[in-house]
Structure formats: structure tokens, C-alpha cells
Design an enzyme around this catalytic site. Sequence first.
Site, PDB file in Angstrom:
ATOM      1  N   SER A 137     -22.456  15.628   2.927  1.00 11.08           N
ATOM      2  CA  SER A 137     -23.864  16.014   2.785  1.00 11.08           C
ATOM      3  C   SER A 137     -24.209  17.063   3.842  1.00 11.08           C
ATOM      4  CB  SER A 137     -24.763  14.795   3.003  1.00 11.08           C
ATOM      5  OG  SER A 137     -26.121  15.201   3.160  1.00 11.08           O
ATOM      6  N   TYR A 151     -27.016   7.385   7.712  1.00 13.70           N
ATOM      7  CA  TYR A 151     -26.560   8.260   6.620  1.00 13.70           C
ATOM      8  C   TYR A 151     -25.925   9.530   7.189  1.00 13.70           C
ATOM      9  CZ  TYR A 151     -26.611  11.091   2.384  1.00 13.70           C
ATOM     10  OH  TYR A 151     -26.231  11.887   1.332  1.00 13.70           O
TER      11      TYR A 151
HETATM   12  N1  LIG Z   1     -28.590  13.615  -4.346  1.00 14.32           N
HETATM   13  C1  LIG Z   1     -28.624  14.279  -3.197  1.00 14.32           C
HETATM   14  O1  LIG Z   1     -29.622  14.927  -2.845  1.00 14.32           O
HETATM   15  C2  LIG Z   1     -27.413  14.282  -2.323  1.00 14.32           C
HETATM   16  C3  LIG Z   1     -27.368  15.203  -1.272  1.00 14.32           C
HETATM   17  C4  LIG Z   1     -26.249  15.230  -0.451  1.00 14.32           C
HETATM   18  C5  LIG Z   1     -25.202  14.362  -0.679  1.00 14.32           C
HETATM   19  N2  LIG Z   1     -25.268  13.477  -1.700  1.00 14.32           N
HETATM   20  C6  LIG Z   1     -24.122  12.562  -1.890  1.00 14.32           C
HETATM   21  O2  LIG Z   1     -23.618  12.671  -3.206  1.00 14.32           O
HETATM   22  C7  LIG Z   1     -23.108  11.408  -3.632  1.00 14.32           C
HETATM   23  C8  LIG Z   1     -23.761  11.013  -4.945  1.00 14.32           C
HETATM   24  O3  LIG Z   1     -25.165  10.984  -4.746  1.00 14.32           O
HETATM   25  P1  LIG Z   1     -26.181  10.782  -5.967  1.00 14.32           P
HETATM   26  O4  LIG Z   1     -27.439  11.435  -5.572  1.00 14.32           O
HETATM   27  O5  LIG Z   1     -25.527  11.178  -7.259  1.00 14.32           O
HETATM   28  O6  LIG Z   1     -26.384   9.193  -5.911  1.00 14.32           O
HETATM   29  P2  LIG Z   1     -26.886   8.169  -7.020  1.00 14.32           P
HETATM   30  O7  LIG Z   1     -27.500   8.863  -8.165  1.00 14.32           O
HETATM   31  O8  LIG Z   1     -27.679   7.153  -6.286  1.00 14.32           O
HETATM   32  O9  LIG Z   1     -25.498   7.495  -7.507  1.00 14.32           O
HETATM   33  C9  LIG Z   1     -24.707   6.836  -6.573  1.00 14.32           C
HETATM   34  C10 LIG Z   1     -23.403   6.415  -7.197  1.00 14.32           C
HETATM   35  O10 LIG Z   1     -22.676   5.670  -6.214  1.00 14.32           O
HETATM   36  C11 LIG Z   1     -22.443   4.366  -6.695  1.00 14.32           C
HETATM   37  N3  LIG Z   1     -22.593   3.357  -5.660  1.00 14.32           N
HETATM   38  C12 LIG Z   1     -23.647   3.177  -4.815  1.00 14.32           C
HETATM   39  N4  LIG Z   1     -23.448   2.090  -4.059  1.00 14.32           N
HETATM   40  C13 LIG Z   1     -22.256   1.571  -4.435  1.00 14.32           C
HETATM   41  C14 LIG Z   1     -21.506   0.433  -4.049  1.00 14.32           C
HETATM   42  N5  LIG Z   1     -21.947  -0.425  -3.107  1.00 14.32           N
HETATM   43  N6  LIG Z   1     -20.329   0.191  -4.661  1.00 14.32           N
HETATM   44  C15 LIG Z   1     -19.885   1.010  -5.611  1.00 14.32           C
HETATM   45  N7  LIG Z   1     -20.544   2.092  -6.046  1.00 14.32           N
HETATM   46  C16 LIG Z   1     -21.713   2.366  -5.461  1.00 14.32           C
HETATM   47  C17 LIG Z   1     -23.487   4.129  -7.773  1.00 14.32           C
HETATM   48  O11 LIG Z   1     -23.020   3.132  -8.666  1.00 14.32           O
HETATM   49  P3  LIG Z   1     -24.053   2.102  -9.380  1.00 14.32           P
HETATM   50  O12 LIG Z   1     -24.640   2.834 -10.536  1.00 14.32           O
HETATM   51  O13 LIG Z   1     -23.184   0.976  -9.782  1.00 14.32           O
HETATM   52  O14 LIG Z   1     -25.077   1.713  -8.356  1.00 14.32           O
HETATM   53  C18 LIG Z   1     -23.596   5.507  -8.401  1.00 14.32           C
HETATM   54  O15 LIG Z   1     -22.557   5.699  -9.325  1.00 14.32           O
HETATM   55  C19 LIG Z   1     -23.402  10.423  -2.500  1.00 14.32           C
HETATM   56  O16 LIG Z   1     -22.250  10.283  -1.682  1.00 14.32           O
HETATM   57  C20 LIG Z   1     -24.513  11.105  -1.729  1.00 14.32           C
HETATM   58  O17 LIG Z   1     -24.564  10.721  -0.379  1.00 14.32           O
HETATM   59  C21 LIG Z   1     -26.343  13.413  -2.538  1.00 14.32           C
END
Ligand SMILES: NC(=O)c1ccc[n+]([C@@H]2O[C@H](COP(=O)([O-])OP(=O)(O)OC[C@H]3O[C@@H](n4cnc5c(N)ncnc54)[C@H](OP(=O)(O)O)[C@@H]3O)[C@@H](O)[C@H]2O)c1
Length: 245
Positions: A137, A151
Site C-alpha cells: 500500500s 496497517y
Molecule cells: N482498496 C484500497 O484502497 C487499497 C489501497 C491500498 C492497498 N490495498 C490492499 O489491497 C488488498 C485488497 O484490498 P481490497 O480493497 O480489495 O479489500 P477488500 O475488498 O476488503 O477484500 C479483501 C479480501 O481479502 C480477504 N480477506 C480479508 N481478511 C481475510 C482473512 N482473515 N482471511 C482470509 N482472507 C481474508 C477477503 O476475503 P473475504 O471476502 O472472505 O472476507 C477479500 O477477498 C489488501 O491487501 C489491501 O490492504 C487496498
Amino acid sequence: MLVDAPAAARHGGDMTTILVTGSSRGIGAAIASTLGELPDTRVLGHATRSGIAADLSQADAPARLWAEALEQAGGAIDVLVNNAGIFEASPLDADDWSDSWARTMQVNLTASAELCRLAVLHWQARGVGGRIVNIASRAAYRGDSPAHWHYAASKGGMVAMTKTIARGYAAQGILAFAVCPGFTMTGMADDYLASRGGDKLLADIPLGRVASPEEVAATVRFLCTDAPPSMTGAVLDVNGASYVR
Ligand SMILES: NC(=O)c1ccc[n+]([C@@H]2O[C@H](COP(=O)([O-])OP(=O)(O)OC[C@H]3O[C@@H](n4cnc5c(N)ncnc54)[C@H](OP(=O)(O)O)[C@@H]3O)[C@@H](O)[C@H]2O)c1
């Protein structure tokens, strides 16, 4: 001997097998769908309760996930994408601050590290190269809100780990990359934008909008396939120039 990891390291026969964690929604779903369009590629998805189900907050989950993925893959995984992550607020005065710290570290960093470790050992045992793409991130470099020390620290750790893997195993054809998205419009970002006053936050992004999951997925696809081996250890920003380093 130098072992080159070719584009989409094809060491498992004709198919390239890619394990993507957290592929049920958001960025992970876009990554799985983009990679699924590649020829001769099999994508193994994962989430808490779908795909190969494993709750990464549990210490033994990465090993179980890896074993199950290997079985489904017929014994050979070529690429690992660590995308699963949580972004849970933890104000300094919260009673469960330490528990929250531990949970975020476990899911975002420790589970990813375990999977990287198993992947490296797997490739070493097979005498082949492989690729790791870790979704970190912008917070790794810029920090995050006062409620998100954990985080930012977990993502900073992920970047440092990725560079360490890249330096340690490049000569064996094991390549490691990190991607640092800024705000990306998924469920996670929606909540954050709303809690931070939306438009004001957008004003900090020179591009004028948050990233799309598809933009992050395109970056990941490049790193899984065409990125030249000399790029190993690179960290790619996808943040609309909101943080330029
Ligand atoms: N969105 C942003 O603005 C942003 C910015 C920078 C970095 N990121 C990074 O990008 C990645 C994806 O983010 P996102 O925004 O797409 O998140 P999201 O929509 O909340 O999805 C998170 C994913 O991770 C899985 N997950 C969460 N907790 C888990 C656990 N305890 N065990 C197994 N799986 C788990 C979820 O599975 P379930 O459906 O089963 O919960 C889901 O598939 C993350 O690493 C995040 O830190 C995101």
C-alpha cells in the site's frame, strides 16, 4: 547456475498456476479475473469462506491453504499473489488496541510471509524459478491515519520482506515484486472515503480520482508475466501521483 524465471514461469507443465489470496472481492477479484484471461493459466482463488477457504487470522491457515492449493494444482504452483488484507480502524484509546495490532499483522504480514516462505521452499525443492507479487500500500511509504498504525506498519513490512526475498533468491530465478496502490475503489475504499469526507480527499490526488481495481490488476498481470527478471525487487506505485517518491 543462474536460473531465469521466464514470463509466467512455466515450470508446471503447459499450464501456469497462480494462487491469488483474497480473490472474493475488490482488488483480488479483479486480479483473479484479469489473470484468468491469460492463455494456459489456471488461477486458484482464496478467501475466508470461498475459493480455497482459509481464515488468515488463524496461525495455521497459510500452511493449510498452501497444501490445499498444491493439491488442486497437481503439485506445482508457479506464481503467488498475496492480496488478502484488512484495514480495520484502531484508535489509540481502544481497549483492544494490542489485539487489533496483532490481528492486522497476522493477516496482512505474517500470513503473507508464511505463504512466501512456502512458495520459496516449493520452488527450491523443485529446482525451478517462480514469482511472488505482494500487494502492499501507499501507506508503506506515506504512513496512514492515527487509527491505522498497524496497517501502515504491516504494509511497510511487506515491502521490506519483498525486497529481502528478491535479493535472497534472484540467482535461483525466484522473483519478488510489490505493488503499492493508493485509494482504490472497492468496498474498503468506499468506507474510507465516506469517513474522510470524499471530495476533500480526492483533491489530494492529482489524477483527480481514485484507482480502479482493474488498474491494480493490470499492474499485477504485468508482474506475473512480462516483467523482466531484472525488475525483481521493484515496488510499483498505483496512486494517481498522490504520493510520489
Ligand atoms: N482498496 C484500497 O484502497 C487499497 C489501497 C491500498 C492497498 N490495498 C490492499 O489491497 C488488498 C485488497 O484490498 P481490497 O480493497 O480489495 O479489500 P477488500 O475488498 O476488503 O477484500 C479483501 C479480501 O481479502 C480477504 N480477506 C480479508 N481478511 C481475510 C482473512 N482473515 N482471511 C482470509 N482472507 C481474508 C477477503 O476475503 P473475504 O471476502 O472472505 O472476507 C477479500 O477477498 C489488501 O491487501 C489491501 O490492504 C487496498
